[in-house]
Design an enzyme around this catalytic site. Structure first.
Site, mmCIF file in Angstrom:
data_model
loop_
_atom_site.group_PDB
_atom_site.id
_atom_site.type_symbol
_atom_site.label_atom_id
_atom_site.label_comp_id
_atom_site.label_asym_id
_atom_site.label_seq_id
_atom_site.Cartn_x
_atom_site.Cartn_y
_atom_site.Cartn_z
ATOM 1 N N SER A 6 -3.855 19.382 26.526
ATOM 2 C CA SER A 6 -4.100 18.198 25.703
ATOM 3 C C SER A 6 -3.772 16.951 26.508
ATOM 4 C CB SER A 6 -3.226 18.230 24.448
ATOM 5 O OG SER A 6 -3.798 19.037 23.457
ATOM 6 N N HIS A 16 -0.823 13.313 20.078
ATOM 7 C CA HIS A 16 0.194 14.283 19.689
ATOM 8 C C HIS A 16 1.121 14.669 20.830
ATOM 9 C CE1 HIS A 16 -3.169 17.152 20.813
ATOM 10 N NE2 HIS A 16 -2.157 17.759 21.402
#
Length: 344
Positions: A287, A157
């Site tokens: 992330s 993502h």
């Protein structure tokens, strides 16, 4: 978390500097079996442009560990460590952007046990990169880790919105030209310079299906920073990783922009087919961080600083997701894709 947002909403979430901790909405928990699935060698790789390397067939890479489990590893390297004094990143003084999705933003579990990494010029900290994407005046942040001279692994993502959504660049990825990748950044200091992206990579399980368990990708760089910073080793194994020591280090957006923070001294709590669950504290913009272990000489598959998962999510949903941070496990399929992308 009181409810799970729609799949459409989930697919469009991207970690933003100063706002989101991790994608908070999800599909159901991954299966609880410890071994990779029988489709471990499937490729499904996609890129924002250019040829996607043909998947390497690596039967000779499959080994047996000291416990008899199947697996394989790729060695890291420490690099020369030579710095470039005085280099600065052109957005180093910017204010953090606020607003946006709030569900599940916190993935500090209990007391915040993160410690600032300073200096960042010691291996492996210098092989961890801050990923900054600036689009339309908004700045978004992620983390990644070098696993070769000119390639970075990260969360899917961080390079593509997932689930068939269009990020505005080639093949639905985010625009490649909006990325800056800064190895070993320490606040405003960029001792190894700033790189740009020449290709963005992920897999259809993320880009088309938005499957949390396939949330990983890579960025090819226009530089060979890894020769200086070094790069991580990484490995997969068929046996459970529960109880394995874990460290997570990256660039969280709740701290001063550009600072690297680490939480060590934890262990893997739960092993699923394609995800690992752990109590290491993280926050948004981490992330893509490496979930790694320092493995002693003689360890199966990989020794030194070795990554076993790519951090991607905070707490959400039901157990074990609701009580642990978690990331994409390096399975045989993920391992083979990373090797193919690096060598292609």
């Amino acid at each position: 978390m009181t409810r799970t947002p729609s799949i459409t909403a989930r697919l469009r979430i991207m970690l933003a500097v100063g706002l989101t901790a991790v994608l908070a909405s999800v599909v159901a928990a991954a299966p609880a079996a410890a071994a990779p699935t029988t489709t471990a060698r499937s490729h499904g790789a996609v890129a924002d442009s250019g040829a996607v390397p043909t998947l390497a067939t690596l039967p000779s890479s499959v080994q047996r560990g000291i416990d008899g489990s199947r697996g394989a590893g790729s060695a890291g390297a420490a690099g020369t460590g030579a710095v470039q004094p005085g280099l600065r990143f052109d957005a180093g003084g910017q204010a953090l952007k606020t607003g946006g999705a709030s569900a599940g933003v916190f993935s500090v579990i209990g007391t915040d046990n993160r410690v600032r990494v300073d200096p960042t010029t010691v291996f492996p900290s210098r092989a961890i990169v801050q990923i900054v994407r600036t689009t339309g005046g908004s700045t978004w942040g992620c983390t990644g880790w070098l696993y070769g001279p000119s390639i970075v692994a990260t969360a899917g993502h961080c390079v593509h919105p997932g689930g068939g959504a269009d990020g505005g660049g080639g093949n639905g990825f985010y625009p490649r030209g909006d990325f800056q990748i800064i190895p070993g950044r320490n606040g405003a200091s960029t001792p190894y310079g700033t790189c740009t992206a020449t290709q963005l990579l992920s897999v259809t399980g993320w880009t088309q299906s938005g499957n949390e368990t396939n949330d990983y990708g890579a960025i090819r760089l226009n530089c060979s920073a890894g020769n200086t910073t070094g790069w991580f080793g990484f490995w997969w194994q068929g046996a459970t990783l529960t109880g394995t020591a874990s460290t997570v280090s990256g660039y969280p957006c709740d701290k001063t922009f550009g600072q690297q923070w680490r939480h060590a001294g934890q262990t893997i709590q739960v092993t699923h087919d394609q995800q690992l669950f752990y109590q290491n504290d993280t926050f948004g913009c981490q992330s893509g961080s490496p979930v790694y272990q320092t493995r002693a000489a003689g360890s199966s598959f990989c020794t030194g600083e070795c990554v076993m998962a790519i951090h991607a999510y905070g707490v959400h949903g039901s157990a074990p997701h609701s009580t642990n941070n978690h990331g994409t496990r390096i399975t045989e399929s993920v391992f083979n894709n990373l090797i193919t992308w690096r060598n292609g």
